[in-house]
Enzyme design. Structure first.
Site, PDB file in Angstrom:
ATOM      1  N   ASP A   1      -0.248  -0.441  13.189  1.00 50.01           N
ATOM      2  CA  ASP A   1       0.253  -1.731  12.701  1.00 50.01           C
ATOM      3  C   ASP A   1       0.482  -2.729  13.839  1.00 50.01           C
ATOM      4  O   ASP A   1       0.690  -3.918  13.587  1.00 50.01           O
ATOM      5  CB  ASP A   1       1.560  -1.533  11.926  1.00 50.01           C
ATOM      6  CG  ASP A   1       1.332  -0.785  10.610  1.00 50.01           C
ATOM      7  OD1 ASP A   1       0.177  -0.758  10.135  1.00 50.01           O
ATOM      8  OD2 ASP A   1       2.304  -0.233  10.070  1.00 50.01           O
TER       9      ASP A   1
ATOM     10  N   GLY B   1       0.828  -1.209   0.000  1.00 51.72           N
ATOM     11  CA  GLY B   1       0.000   0.000   0.000  1.00 51.72           C
ATOM     12  C   GLY B   1       0.855   1.248   0.000  1.00 51.72           C
ATOM     13  O   GLY B   1       0.534   2.250  -0.655  1.00 51.72           O
TER      14      GLY B   1
HETATM   15  C1  S3P Z   1       2.520   3.600   6.445  1.00 49.64           C
HETATM   16  C2  S3P Z   1       1.376   4.144   6.949  1.00 49.64           C
HETATM   17  C3  S3P Z   1       0.327   3.361   7.605  1.00 49.64           C
HETATM   18  C4  S3P Z   1       0.820   1.974   7.993  1.00 49.64           C
HETATM   19  C5  S3P Z   1       1.608   1.315   6.891  1.00 49.64           C
HETATM   20  C6  S3P Z   1       2.811   2.157   6.526  1.00 49.64           C
HETATM   21  C7  S3P Z   1       3.521   4.497   5.817  1.00 49.64           C
HETATM   22  O1  S3P Z   1      -0.746   3.203   6.719  1.00 49.64           O
HETATM   23  O2  S3P Z   1      -0.264   1.157   8.371  1.00 49.64           O
HETATM   24  O3  S3P Z   1       2.042   0.034   7.304  1.00 49.64           O
HETATM   25  O4  S3P Z   1       4.676   4.084   5.611  1.00 49.64           O
HETATM   26  O5  S3P Z   1       3.170   5.658   5.539  1.00 49.64           O
HETATM   27  P1  S3P Z   1      -1.919   4.321   6.581  1.00 49.64           P
HETATM   28  O6  S3P Z   1      -1.335   5.530   5.991  1.00 49.64           O
HETATM   29  O7  S3P Z   1      -2.933   3.680   5.663  1.00 49.64           O
HETATM   30  O8  S3P Z   1      -2.443   4.516   7.953  1.00 49.64           O
END
Ligand code: S3P
Length: 442
Positions: free
Chosen positions: A325, A103
């Site tokens: 997380d 993501g």
């Molecule tokens: C992350 C942000 C978080 C986290 C992901 C890593 C990042 O997600 O859960 O594992 O590196 O910016 P969200 O932005 O969807 O909260």
């Protein structure tokens, strides 16, 4: 559930004991590669996490024209040079960019691509193709980029950049560092200040690291901004250990009688170590020692010892982004604590690599622990005398953090468990089990 990929996790033969390093921080690793790829010149990066997710980011920036020359170090990290596209911009890739399970890769890339006159199709694995992307497309569209099909929430999505983006002030509907970062990265090309406000503070690595690459940012509580236009300039990033990985070792030490560990060289960024405060409030024997700074990121030691009386606590909504997380593994600790633990407003768990809210409830149910959701709140009724049932099989749902969480049931208990799709740990913590081998053999 398929039983073809079951991994058996056996109880540890001895308590965890000693000092250990965890692999590099995933969030900082992604940013070190991406910002270097955007910059003019050759950046030096070290301590970079070599995991599937970070490989997705390396693959993406390579397809866009950055030159990534990293070598594997004896400690398993990646180190070397990244030559960015700088003011010339990324090249038009010939194929869709595949972001795997990551993501962070796809959402940050959406911001990176927004100001360039190219057209890029972004896609990922089955899990990533279910996750919401409209939250990113919406502010980037306000800035001037466009996305096809219009209004679509899930990958594959084609982004059409626009060299004439304009700065916005954006009130984020959710606290998400990925969303905040995407808007800020697009804002680098805009005349003036791009400002984001979030309901509660999420991780702030972007606003802390961009100044090293020559961008002017403000990093405040619940607000961040960047002022452009600016072309990033090559820099040097030393990535500290990942507190989200350390959390599994720390929680294991709290669950396995007689354990006492120190995790060294780990990021102690306050936006990331909310889990240590929660564990402390549960009565855990845990301590933090700052050793230094890497850029603006503090790092140091997390020490934890087995604690036989843990009690439930309430984690307020505004603290959730700082431990998002870690909710799966904290839930497992809460299952062993006396009384009820409540995590307020954990709706974001539903749109992670799996529906973690439901997965936590289902997994704890297998252990005989009552866990339920009321609206967006997660309740867990702990049991300090919890016994592991025989022949437990957990489905990781291909989600690395669930695979590691359920493995602690086997590692720290007295009966083996089986986990479906355990290999998913490679997304963030390759060598996860070998860390335990090291801590029981010292
Ligand atoms: C992350 C942000 C978080 C986290 C992901 C890593 C990042 O997600 O859960 O594992 O590196 O910016 P969200 O932005 O969807 O909260």
């Amino acid at each position: 559930m398929s039983t073809s990929k079951l991994t058996r996790i056996d109880p540890l033969p001895r308590p965890l004991d000693g000092s250990i390093h965890v692999p590099g921080d995933k969030s900082i690793s992604h940013r070190s590669i991406l910002f270097s790829a955007m910059a003019e010149g050759t950046s030096r990066v070290s301590g970079v996490l070599d995991s599937e997710d970070v490989r997705s980011t390396i693959g993406a920036v390579t397809a866009l024209g950055a030159e990534v020359n990293l070598e594997k170090m004896p400690d398993g990290s990646l180190q070397g040079g990244v030559t960015g596209w700088g003011a010339a911009g990324p090249k038009q890739p010939t194929e869709p960019i595949y972001c795997g399970n990551s993501g962070t890769t796809v959402r940050l890339l959406m911001g990176v691509l927004a100001p360039w006159d190219i057209r890029v199709t972004l896609t990922g694995d089955a899990s990533l193709c279910k996750r919401p992307m409209r939250r990113i497309a919406l502010p980037l569209t306000k800035m001037g980029a466009s996305f096809e099909p219009v209004g679509q929430d899930t990958l594959p999505i084609t982004e059409v950049g626009n060299p004439n983006l304009h700065a916005i002030t954006y009130d984020m509907p959710v606290s998400s560092a990925q969303l905040k970062t995407a808007v800020m990265l697009a804002g680098l090309s805009c005349e003036g200040t791009t400002e984001v406000h979030e309901p509660s503070p999420s991780r702030n690595h972007t606003e802390l690291m961009l100044p090293q690459f020559g961008a002017e940012t403000v990093a405040a509580r619940g607000m961040a901004s960047v002022t452009g236009p600016v072309t990033l300039q090559a820099s040097e990033v030393v990535v500290p250990g990942d507190p989200s990985s350390a959390a599994f070792l720390v929680c294991a030490a709290l669950l396995r009688p007689g354990s006492r560990i120190q995790v060294e060289n780990v990021s102690l960024n306050v936006a990331r170590i909310g889990f240590t405060r929660t564990l402390e409030r549960m009565g855990a024997d845990i301590a933090l020692t700052t050793q230094g700074h890497s850029g603006k990121e503090p790092y140091g030691i997390i020490s934890a010892s087995y604690t036989d009386t843990l009690r439930g606590c309430e984690i307020p909504a505004e603290k959730i982004a700082g431990l998002i997380d870690e909710v799966p593994v904290l839930s497992l600790v809460a299952a062993h604590a006396k009384g009820i633990t409540v995590f307020r407003n954990v709706s974001e768990l539903r749109v992670k690599e799996s529906d973690r809210l439901q997965a936590i409830i289902d997994g704890l149910g297998k252990l005989g622990v009552s866990a339920w959701a009321e609206g967006d709140d997660l309740y867990i009724e702990g049991n300090p005398d919890l016994q592991t049932p025989d022949d437990l099989v957990f489905d990781s749902l291909g989600d690395h953090r669930l695979a590691m969480t359920w493995s602690l049931v086997g590692l720290c208990g007295d009966k083996p468990v089986h986990i479906d799709n355990f290999e998913s740990v490679a997304v963030s913590f390759p060598g996860f089990l070998s860390q335990f081998d090291r801590l029981v053999s010292e």
